[in-house]
Write an enzyme that holds these catalytic residues in place. Structure first.
Site, mmCIF file in Angstrom:
data_model
loop_
_atom_site.group_PDB
_atom_site.id
_atom_site.type_symbol
_atom_site.label_atom_id
_atom_site.label_comp_id
_atom_site.label_asym_id
_atom_site.label_seq_id
_atom_site.Cartn_x
_atom_site.Cartn_y
_atom_site.Cartn_z
ATOM 1 C CD GLU A 37 -2.997 -0.911 -0.085
ATOM 2 O OE1 GLU A 37 -2.871 0.545 -0.582
ATOM 3 O OE2 GLU A 37 -3.680 -1.770 -0.229
ATOM 4 C CE1 TYR A 120 -6.890 2.728 0.313
ATOM 5 C CE2 TYR A 120 -4.418 3.137 0.459
ATOM 6 C CZ TYR A 120 -5.878 2.770 0.259
ATOM 7 O OH TYR A 120 -5.063 1.414 -1.050
ATOM 8 C CG ASP A 138 -8.043 4.477 -2.815
ATOM 9 O OD1 ASP A 138 -8.936 4.493 -3.422
ATOM 10 O OD2 ASP A 138 -7.167 3.878 -3.982
#
Ligand code: SF4
Length: 352
Positions: A37, A120, A138
């Site tokens: 991520e 996030y 996102d």
């Protein structure tokens, strides 16, 4: 505002059929999800995959990351840009080792205490790796929800983001928070594309999409345009000594490209005479061979655009403070040269 009705069943069925086989999906440990991520922020999936593979080979777990020397870490990150992400990964890994016994905490709130882990990323790790109910909203998800709900709120506005996040949580099934979040991101990445080009004909939610029904999807999402970037002239001097080594300069430990290496440069526009005078003041003499102009290049950072130009020249003398002479092998294999200097890299590395 009325909504599109429940989206999870159709979305999850689509995801089971269409999910890309990405390496971190095949073994979604908290560490894998976390690193992937962070890498994927501001980097396209295709560009991140090779880096991800090399990174995991070199640093297979949190303790390995925590102990990795900066120079090696930046080398693994080379080309991905935004090096503060790598710095924060290491700081967070050290914290995970000292505070959590080397295991990422299974908590949406605790995860957000780690450097570089915002709402996030914490939501993605909590839901995908730990199966906890948490949002992972996102830009992709905001775009999909703006269209699904036909909502013209400005998605850059924190209040709108909170509202969209509540809607995501209302839609998220308790037994599949991770797949639901991943499916939404995937839909945004593959089907509900930005730039007025959604592939509605392939969308599993087309029959309930309110923007599609209203004919407004090309106007959504609404987002205030980013501020104009500052333009910064940069004078680059690719200086080579008689041993064929080039002068590399370490950037300051804070700010843009902190702690990384670059060709010798000045962040201002200099004439050749001015540049040579600066070199002389630093104790470097330039040979009689006339300096050759470098190809102009530019690099766009988030808030500033560098316009680079300069000269290639032969020089002699001790490396000034904060600099060193590096052979082409060292420039290629040891010192992390950010992508900003892509245009000049072959000159420093001998094309390696
Ligand atoms: S129908 Fe089109 S606009 Fe609506 S969510 Fe699907 S791809 Fe996006």
């Amino acid at each position: 505002m009325s909504g599109p009705g429940p989206i999870a069943p159709a979305l999850l069925a689509w995801f089971r059929q269409n999910a890309r086989a990405l390496p971190f999906r095949q073994d979604p440990t908290p560490y894998h999800i976390w690193v992937s991520e962070i890498m994927l922020q501001q980097t396209r999936v295709a560009a991140a995959l090779e880096h991800y593979r090399r990174f995991m080979e070199a640093l297979p777990d949190v303790p390995a990351l925590a102990a990795c020397p900066d120079e090696e870490l930046f080398k693994l990150w080379e080309g991905l840009g935004y090096y503060s992400r790598a710095r924060n990964l290491k700081k967070a890994a050290q914290l995970v080792c000292s505070e959590y016994g080397g295991q990422l905490p299974a908590s949406f709130e605790e995860l957000q205490k780690l450097p570089g882990v915002g709402e996030y990323t914490a939501g993605a790790i909590a839901s995908i790796a730990f199966g906890l109910p948490a949002p992972a909203v996102d830009g992709n998800v905001l775009r999909v929800f703006a269209r699904l709900y036909n909502d013209g709120s400005n998605i850059a506005d924190p209040a709108a983001k909170r509202l969209f996040t509540r809607r995501v949580m209302d839609q998220q099934p308790a037994d599949a928070p991770g797949p639901f979040n991943e499916a939404l991101m995937e839909l945004g990445a593959l089907v509900c594309l930005p730039g007025g080009a959604p592939l509605c004909g392939e969308c599993p939610l087309a029959d309930r999409c309110l923007a599609k029904a209203a004919g407004t999807l090309l106007e959504l999402p609404v987002k205030t345009p980013p501020k104009a970037r500052r333009v910064q002239p940069v004078t680059v001097l690719v200086a080579r000594n008689a041993r064929g080594e080039h002068l590399l300069q370490k950037r300051p430990e804070t700010g843009l490209l902190a702690g990384l290496w670059q060709p010798f440069l000045f962040e201002e526009k200099l004439t050749l005479d001015e540049a040579l005078a600066r070199l002389a003041a630093l104790g470097l003499s330039v040979s009689a061979a006339p300096p050759r102009p470098l190809k102009p290049a530019k690099h766009i950072f988030s808030h500033v655009e560098w316009r680079m130009a300069g000269w290639q020249l032969e020089a002699a003398g001790d490396a000034p403070a904060g600099c060193l002479w590096a052979s082409p092998e060292e420039a290629a294999g040891r010192y992390a040269l950010p992508g900003a200097f892509k245009a000049y890299r072959p000159l420093l590395t001998g094309g390696r």
